[in-house]
Design a protein around this motif. Structure first.
Motif, mmCIF file in Angstrom:
data_model
loop_
_atom_site.group_PDB
_atom_site.id
_atom_site.type_symbol
_atom_site.label_atom_id
_atom_site.label_comp_id
_atom_site.label_asym_id
_atom_site.label_seq_id
_atom_site.Cartn_x
_atom_site.Cartn_y
_atom_site.Cartn_z
ATOM 1 N N ARG A 149 0.865 -1.176 0.000
ATOM 2 C CA ARG A 149 0.000 0.000 0.000
ATOM 3 C C ARG A 149 0.897 1.219 0.000
ATOM 4 O O ARG A 149 1.779 1.366 0.861
ATOM 5 C CB ARG A 149 -0.927 0.026 1.218
ATOM 6 C CG ARG A 149 -1.548 1.413 1.395
ATOM 7 C CD ARG A 149 -2.691 1.538 2.328
ATOM 8 N NE ARG A 149 -2.657 2.811 3.027
ATOM 9 C CZ ARG A 149 -2.811 4.013 2.481
ATOM 10 N NH1 ARG A 149 -3.005 4.124 1.181
ATOM 11 N NH2 ARG A 149 -2.760 5.105 3.210
ATOM 12 N N SER A 262 -4.527 1.133 6.704
ATOM 13 C CA SER A 262 -3.458 0.190 7.060
ATOM 14 C C SER A 262 -3.960 -1.023 7.828
ATOM 15 O O SER A 262 -3.482 -2.151 7.623
ATOM 16 C CB SER A 262 -2.372 0.897 7.878
ATOM 17 O OG SER A 262 -2.903 1.430 9.075
ATOM 18 N N ILE A 278 3.478 -1.517 3.981
ATOM 19 C CA ILE A 278 2.766 -0.247 3.832
ATOM 20 C C ILE A 278 3.790 0.873 3.904
ATOM 21 O O ILE A 278 4.557 0.951 4.873
ATOM 22 C CB ILE A 278 1.705 -0.073 4.939
ATOM 23 C CG1 ILE A 278 0.673 -1.205 4.872
ATOM 24 C CG2 ILE A 278 1.031 1.299 4.833
ATOM 25 C CD1 ILE A 278 -0.237 -1.265 6.082
ATOM 26 N N CYS A 280 4.000 5.003 3.522
ATOM 27 C CA CYS A 280 3.255 6.255 3.391
ATOM 28 C C CYS A 280 4.152 7.441 3.687
ATOM 29 O O CYS A 280 5.009 7.386 4.578
ATOM 30 C CB CYS A 280 2.065 6.286 4.362
ATOM 31 S SG CYS A 280 0.711 5.186 3.921
#
Length: 321
Positions: A149, A262, A278, A280
Motif C-alpha cells: 500500500r 493500514s 505499507i 506512506c
C-alpha cells in the motif's frame, strides 16, 4: 466438507508461530473460502472481471507485485511511471489501459509483473477491492506475490515529507487487529506485516538522502476528522487540550503516523499469508497542525516518494539494478 479437503486453502499449508501469528510466505496465492470452487462463475464485480468470461491465468499469471493506492489518478500515474522504471515495452499500436474500465469503482493497470490498483478511501473501500484482487491472483495461479500500500498520512512528531514504513497497524484504541462483524459475531483479525520485507524497504529508502525514512507503528481510523482528533471537522466534542493530550499519548506509545487503510490491508494480507508492506509519506505533523498547507507541487513530490522506493525495490527484485 471440511477445510482439510481443500489442499489449496491456507488452513492446511500455512505456518504459524507459537502465538498463532501466520508466517507470510512465497508460493501459490491462496484463499480461505471453500465455497469459491463450487461457484459456477466467480464474478469480480467491482473489477469488471470473471474467472469464466476472462482468461485470468493468461492475463495475470505473471503478476509478482501488487501496488495499491487510494486515488485512481494517482495509480494511473504510478502505472505510467512503472512503464519507464522497469523498461516495459507496450506492444505496438496499443496503450496502457484501465483493465477495469467497465466498472467506475476502481482502476486496475498491469505493467508486466506489476499491478497498479486504486482502493478508494477508508477500510470498507479497501476491503472490497482486496477481496477481489486476492481472488484474481488465486484464479490466475499467481505465485510469490508481494503486496504494497502506497499513500500519504498525517505524521506525529515527524517532519512533513518523512516516509513511514509500517511495522504494526493498530486501530483507534491502539489494538493490533481489525474487528469485523460476521454473522452477528465480532471477529478479530490480527494486523501483522512482514518484518523482513519492511527492513528491506527501509534499507532502500535510506539511500534517498533528500528526506528521512523510518519504521514505526501506524494508527488506522474509520474517519478523517473525529477519529483522528481533528478540530476542523463539522463536529467536534473535545477541546484542543484533549486533542493534544491524545496525540502525545499515542505518539509516546510508538505511533508514527495516522491514516485510514493500514489496519485492513495488514489484516487481510496476514490472513492470506502474503508478504506485504505499507509505505506512506507524511504530509503534515499533527502535533503542530490539522491543516495541510504544503503547495500542490510539494504534495506531488511527497506522494511520489513511496512510489519511487517501491519502484527501486521492484527493479532490484527483477534484476534490473
Amino acid at each position: 466438507m471440511t477445510m482439510s479437503e481443500y489442499p489449496r486453502f491456507m488452513d492446511v499449508d500455512v505456518d504459524k508461530d507459537i502465538t498463532g501469528r501466520i508466517t507470510p510466505r512465497d508460493g501459490p496465492v491462496t484463499v480461505r473460502n471453500p465455497h469459491i470452487e463450487s461457484l459456477p462463475e466467480d464474478v469480480l464485480y467491482h473489477l469488471d472481471l470473471s474467472d469464466k468470461a476472462n482468461d485470468l491465468p493468461a492475463m495475470f499469471g505473471d503478476v509478482k507485485f501488487v501496488c495499491f493506492g487510494g486515488s485512481p489518478n494517482r495509480m494511473k500515474k504510478f502505472a505510467e511511471f512503472m512503464v519507464n522504471e522497469i523498461k516495459y515495452k507496450i506492444p505496438a499500436g496499443l496503450q496502457l489501459m484501465n483493465i477495469s474500465h467497465g466498472s467506475d469503482r476502481y482502476v486496475l493497470y498491469k505493467v508486466g509483473p506489476v499491478l497498479s490498483v486504486s482502493h478508494g478511501m477508508g477500510i470498507p473501500s479497501l476491503s472490497i477491492v482486496f477481496h477481489e484482487v486476492l481472488k484474481l491472483l488465486y484464479h490466475a495461479n499467481c505465485t510469490d506475490v508481494k503486496m504494497f500500500r502506497l499513500g500519504t498520512s498525517g505524521g506525529l512528531g515527524l517532519e512533513p515529507g518523512t516516509v513511514v514504513i509500517t511495522d504494526a497497524a493498530v486501530d483507534g484504541l491502539l489494538r493490533p487487529y481489525m474487528e469485523v462483524a460476521t454473522l452477528g459475531m465480532v471477529l478479530q483479525h490480527p494486523a501483522f506485516l512482514d518484518k523482513e520485507l519492511c527492513e528491506e524497504i527501509l534499507e532502500i529508502a535510506n539511500q534517498n538522502e533528500g528526506y528521512n525514512s523510518v519504521i514505526g507503528k501506524t494508527m488506522c481510523t474509520y474517519d478523517f476528522y473525529e477519529g483522528q482528533a481533528r478540530l476542523d471537522g463539522a463536529f467536534c466534542d473535545f477541546t484542543a487540550e484533549d486533542k493534544m493530550a491524545f496525540l502525545k499519548r499515542i505518539h509516546d506509545r510508538g505511533v508514527k503516523n495516522i491514516e485510514m487503510e493500514s489496519l485492513c490491508f495488514a489484516a487481510m494480507a496476514h490472513r492470506a499469508a502474503v508478504k506485504s508492506a505499507i509505505i506512506c509519506c507524511t504530509i503534515v505533523d499533527r502535533l503542530k497542525s490539522d491543516q495541510i498547507t504544503a503547495t500542490h507541487d510539494t504534495l506531488e513530490e511527497w506522494q511520489m516518494r513511496p512510489q519511487k522506493i517501491i519502484a527501486q525495490y521492484i527493479r532490484k527484485q527483477m534484476g534490473l539494478d
